[in-house]
Design a protein around this motif. Structure first.
Motif, PDB file in Angstrom:
ATOM      1  N   THR A 270       0.868  -1.042  -0.182  1.00  0.00           N
ATOM      2  CA  THR A 270      -0.044   0.348  -0.268  1.00  0.00           C
ATOM      3  C   THR A 270       0.911   0.916   0.168  1.00  0.00           C
ATOM      4  O   THR A 270       0.662   2.428  -0.964  1.00  0.00           O
ATOM      5  N   ARG A 271       1.882   1.108   0.779  1.00  0.00           N
ATOM      6  CA  ARG A 271       2.758   2.128   0.564  1.00  0.00           C
ATOM      7  C   ARG A 271       3.504   2.504  -0.378  1.00  0.00           C
ATOM      8  O   ARG A 271       4.144   3.421  -1.191  1.00  0.00           O
ATOM      9  N   PHE A 272       4.097   1.766  -0.963  1.00  0.00           N
ATOM     10  CA  PHE A 272       4.555   1.718  -2.897  1.00  0.00           C
ATOM     11  C   PHE A 272       3.951   2.373  -3.734  1.00  0.00           C
ATOM     12  O   PHE A 272       3.978   3.065  -4.352  1.00  0.00           O
ATOM     13  N   THR A 273       2.007   2.429  -3.542  1.00  0.00           N
ATOM     14  CA  THR A 273       1.189   2.144  -4.077  1.00  0.00           C
ATOM     15  C   THR A 273       0.591   3.760  -4.219  1.00  0.00           C
ATOM     16  O   THR A 273      -0.008   4.167  -4.875  1.00  0.00           O
ATOM     17  N   ASP A 274       0.837   4.530  -2.879  1.00  0.00           N
ATOM     18  CA  ASP A 274       0.139   5.233  -1.886  1.00  0.00           C
ATOM     19  C   ASP A 274       1.723   6.921  -2.441  1.00  0.00           C
ATOM     20  O   ASP A 274       0.884   7.731  -1.821  1.00  0.00           O
ATOM     21  N   GLY A 275       2.428   6.029  -2.746  1.00  0.00           N
ATOM     22  CA  GLY A 275       3.434   7.327  -2.456  1.00  0.00           C
ATOM     23  C   GLY A 275       4.193   8.078  -1.143  1.00  0.00           C
ATOM     24  O   GLY A 275       4.420   8.276  -1.348  1.00  0.00           O
ATOM     25  N   SER A 276       3.650   6.841  -0.778  1.00  0.00           N
ATOM     26  CA  SER A 276       4.179   7.486   1.363  1.00  0.00           C
ATOM     27  C   SER A 276       5.302   6.814   1.406  1.00  0.00           C
ATOM     28  O   SER A 276       5.410   6.595   2.614  1.00  0.00           O
ATOM     29  N   PHE A 277       5.612   5.798   0.535  1.00  0.00           N
ATOM     30  CA  PHE A 277       6.834   4.329   1.676  1.00  0.00           C
ATOM     31  C   PHE A 277       8.529   5.437   1.291  1.00  0.00           C
ATOM     32  O   PHE A 277       8.503   6.433   0.614  1.00  0.00           O
ATOM     33  N   GLU A 278       8.723   5.263   2.369  1.00  0.00           N
ATOM     34  CA  GLU A 278      10.294   5.809   2.621  1.00  0.00           C
ATOM     35  C   GLU A 278      10.912   5.208   3.313  1.00  0.00           C
ATOM     36  O   GLU A 278      12.281   4.590   1.972  1.00  0.00           O
ATOM     37  N   ARG A 279      11.039   3.559   3.670  1.00  0.00           N
ATOM     38  CA  ARG A 279      11.884   2.907   3.784  1.00  0.00           C
ATOM     39  C   ARG A 279      11.137   1.248   5.008  1.00  0.00           C
ATOM     40  O   ARG A 279      10.328   1.565   4.856  1.00  0.00           O
ATOM     41  N   LEU A 280      11.394   0.123   4.519  1.00  0.00           N
ATOM     42  CA  LEU A 280      11.409  -1.060   5.591  1.00  0.00           C
ATOM     43  C   LEU A 280      10.778  -0.681   6.573  1.00  0.00           C
ATOM     44  O   LEU A 280      11.846  -0.243   7.668  1.00  0.00           O
ATOM     45  N   SER A 281      10.399  -1.447   7.099  1.00  0.00           N
ATOM     46  CA  SER A 281       9.901  -1.271   8.814  1.00  0.00           C
ATOM     47  C   SER A 281      10.396  -2.270   9.472  1.00  0.00           C
ATOM     48  O   SER A 281      10.597  -1.352  10.556  1.00  0.00           O
ATOM     49  N   CYS A 282      10.408  -3.230   8.781  1.00  0.00           N
ATOM     50  CA  CYS A 282      11.172  -4.277   9.843  1.00  0.00           C
ATOM     51  C   CYS A 282      11.874  -5.179   8.979  1.00  0.00           C
ATOM     52  O   CYS A 282      10.856  -5.629   7.777  1.00  0.00           O
ATOM     53  N   VAL A 283      11.879  -7.199   9.596  1.00  0.00           N
ATOM     54  CA  VAL A 283      12.606  -8.480   8.911  1.00  0.00           C
ATOM     55  C   VAL A 283      11.000  -8.641   8.213  1.00  0.00           C
ATOM     56  O   VAL A 283      11.603  -9.189   6.784  1.00  0.00           O
ATOM     57  N   ALA A 284       9.889  -8.773   8.306  1.00  0.00           N
ATOM     58  CA  ALA A 284       9.190  -9.259   7.805  1.00  0.00           C
ATOM     59  C   ALA A 284       9.107  -9.007   5.965  1.00  0.00           C
ATOM     60  O   ALA A 284       8.642  -9.102   5.561  1.00  0.00           O
ATOM     61  N   GLU A 285       8.856  -7.176   6.887  1.00  0.00           N
ATOM     62  CA  GLU A 285       9.081  -6.342   4.978  1.00  0.00           C
ATOM     63  C   GLU A 285      10.172  -6.932   3.894  1.00  0.00           C
ATOM     64  O   GLU A 285       9.591  -6.943   3.482  1.00  0.00           O
ATOM     65  N   GLU A 286      10.701  -7.483   4.659  1.00  0.00           N
ATOM     66  CA  GLU A 286      12.755  -7.567   4.174  1.00  0.00           C
ATOM     67  C   GLU A 286      12.129  -8.790   3.332  1.00  0.00           C
ATOM     68  O   GLU A 286      12.215  -8.967   1.889  1.00  0.00           O
ATOM     69  N   LEU A 287      11.542  -9.737   4.270  1.00  0.00           N
ATOM     70  CA  LEU A 287      11.003 -10.657   3.213  1.00  0.00           C
ATOM     71  C   LEU A 287       9.464 -11.395   2.496  1.00  0.00           C
ATOM     72  O   LEU A 287       9.760 -11.490   1.884  1.00  0.00           O
ATOM     73  N   ALA A 288       9.761  -9.693   2.819  1.00  0.00           N
ATOM     74  CA  ALA A 288       7.532  -9.483   1.885  1.00  0.00           C
ATOM     75  C   ALA A 288       8.299  -8.964   0.396  1.00  0.00           C
ATOM     76  O   ALA A 288       7.551  -9.467  -0.351  1.00  0.00           O
ATOM     77  N   LEU A 289       9.118  -8.318   0.619  1.00  0.00           N
ATOM     78  CA  LEU A 289       9.539  -7.680  -0.808  1.00  0.00           C
ATOM     79  C   LEU A 289      10.497  -8.927  -1.696  1.00  0.00           C
ATOM     80  O   LEU A 289      10.335  -8.773  -2.972  1.00  0.00           O
ATOM     81  N   ARG A 290      10.971  -9.729  -0.468  1.00  0.00           N
ATOM     82  CA  ARG A 290      12.107 -10.630  -1.542  1.00  0.00           C
ATOM     83  C   ARG A 290      11.114 -11.563  -2.833  1.00  0.00           C
ATOM     84  O   ARG A 290      10.928 -11.700  -3.448  1.00  0.00           O
ATOM     85  N   PHE A 291       9.255 -11.479  -1.545  1.00  0.00           N
ATOM     86  CA  PHE A 291       9.049 -12.817  -2.283  1.00  0.00           C
ATOM     87  C   PHE A 291       8.496 -11.978  -3.817  1.00  0.00           C
ATOM     88  O   PHE A 291       7.659 -12.587  -4.656  1.00  0.00           O
ATOM     89  N   LEU A 292       7.620 -10.818  -3.106  1.00  0.00           N
ATOM     90  CA  LEU A 292       7.712  -9.594  -4.586  1.00  0.00           C
ATOM     91  C   LEU A 292       8.266 -10.045  -6.041  1.00  0.00           C
ATOM     92  O   LEU A 292       7.525  -9.837  -6.724  1.00  0.00           O
ATOM     93  N   LEU A 293       9.491  -9.767  -4.988  1.00  0.00           N
ATOM     94  CA  LEU A 293      10.549  -9.963  -6.330  1.00  0.00           C
ATOM     95  C   LEU A 293      10.487 -10.640  -7.434  1.00  0.00           C
ATOM     96  O   LEU A 293       9.944 -10.990  -8.342  1.00  0.00           O
TER      97      LEU A 293
END
Length: 380
Positions: A270-293
């Motif tokens: 949601t932060r990727f698509t609404d323009g509000s993303f700045e940095r990944l917030s936690c380890v779970a998000e790092e793993l989530a980005l790995r899955f997305l890529l």
């Protein structure tokens, strides 16, 4: 029968999008409303049992997954719509929200029975691998029926990706390695690719396309673990993604963890698509980005769209989105058997032990309220 009802709710038209504090408040209001309900009275007084709910709030509203036990699809849909209507009306802050979609999805086991019973030329393939390939846009497995013209499908997928690329609002072309409007994708003197705007757009569109697939399939993973009341290590049913988390913690990936991970994926994207993303917030998000890529790369490869330049664009994106790659330690087989405390922090002091996967890296990082650590979990 068990049904999954998907409900899309939206804030009033013309209302400013919700900020993080307002979204947290909306989550609390909706979840408190569901917590007060055990059963719903459906049409003609038929009782519909409320089994579970997942609430994901975004700047423009909320996506709800309501799992119910009902005698028929119509009862499930009508009952959940009535319930959500009532929950919204109860709250002065949510009273003006509208329901844009309320549809029933069959539980995976029931859907499989339905597919097996289907007949006719338009019926889905009987083979589960073929159905999965069709769902993801992949090639039909050897020996299975022909699904479609590969070149036409690739062109359609490419067009769709380019059409949604602008939705990745938080990342300008420079994040994908575009040096300027003149980038043409040619290799420089060192053999490295200068990414063109067109390739950057295709990479961005692939990520947006992957969001839909990843979220839908994680919902199915949550439902499988919930139905079996088990963990990933002991699960007998098919899982799309959760089996690709670090193996050492597979006995701890239960349905509650899966829901928290799903909410984390939704909050991050949601932060990727609404323009509000700045940095990944936690380890779970790092793993989530790995899955997305990974999902984006698989889809591009399946359709012959992953050339060197698009791959370079995704590499550049990953390099800009990740602050470090400490989470890769979790996949390092050489650390198996090492005490968890030895894997407690990364190189920069950020927590990577399992009990801290949903712990924000700092006070300025946003983790969805439905995914934040409970005190006893953070202590593990």
């Amino acid at each position: 029968m068990t049904y999954v009802v998907t409900v899309d709710t939206c804030i009033p038209e013309g209302t400013p999008e919700m900020d993080p504090l307002q979204r947290a408040g909306a989550v609390a209001l909706v979840e408190d409303g569901f917590d007060s309900v055990r059963a719903i009275e459906g049409p003609d007084g038929v009782a519909v049992e409320l089994l579970d709910t997942i609430v994901a709030v975004h700047p423009g509203g909320a996506l709800l997954k309501v799992i119910v036990d009902a005698p028929a699809l119509e009862f499930a849909e009508d009952s959940v719509r009535a319930l959500v209507d009532e929950l919204l009306e109860r709250s002065e802050l949510l009273a003006d929200w509208t329901i844009e979609r309320c549809e029933v999805e069959l539980h995976q086991d029931l859907a499989r029975k339905s597919l097996d019973a289907a007949e006719g030329p338009d019926a889905p393939p009987d083979d589960p691998a073929t159905r999965k390939a069709r769902h993801t846009g992949g090639p039909t497995p050897e020996g299975a029926e022909e699904a479609y013209d590969g070149e036409a499908k690739a062109a359609a997928v490419r067009s769709r990706m380019l059409g949604v690329a602008a939705e990745l609002r938080s990342f300008p072309p420079a994040v994908f390695g575009v040096p300027g409007e003149e980038g043409d994708g040619r290799a420089d003197g060192d053999g490295e690719f200068t990414v063109s705007p067109a390739s950057a757009a295709l990479a961005a569109g692939a990520l947006v396309h992957a969001i839909d697939i990843l979220v839908d399939e994680l919902f199915e993973d949550v439902q499988v673990l919930t139905q079996e009341d088990t963990t990933v290590a002991e699960c007998e049913g098919p899982l799309w993604h959760l089996e690709r988390l670090p193996d050492r913690y597979a006995l701890q990936y239960d349905a509650r963890f899966a829901r928290r991970f799903l909410v984390t994926v939704i909050a991050m994207t949601t932060r990727f698509t609404d323009g509000s993303f700045e940095r990944l917030s936690c380890v779970a998000e790092e793993l989530a980005l790995r899955f997305l890529l990974s999902q984006a790369i698989v889809t591009l490869e399946l359709h012959g769209l992953l050339d060197d330049e698009v791959a370079a664009a995704l590499d550049a994106f990953a390099g800009n989105a990740y602050e470090d790659m400490d989470h890769e330690w979790l996949y390092d087989g050489a650390t198996d058997g090492i005490d968890a405390s030895a894997l407690g922090v990364g190189l920069d002091g950020a927590p990577i032990a399992f009990g801290s996967w949903f712990t924000p890296f700092g006070e300025d990082r946003y983790v969805h309220p439905s995914a934040t650590d409970e005190p006893e979990a953070a202590a593990r």
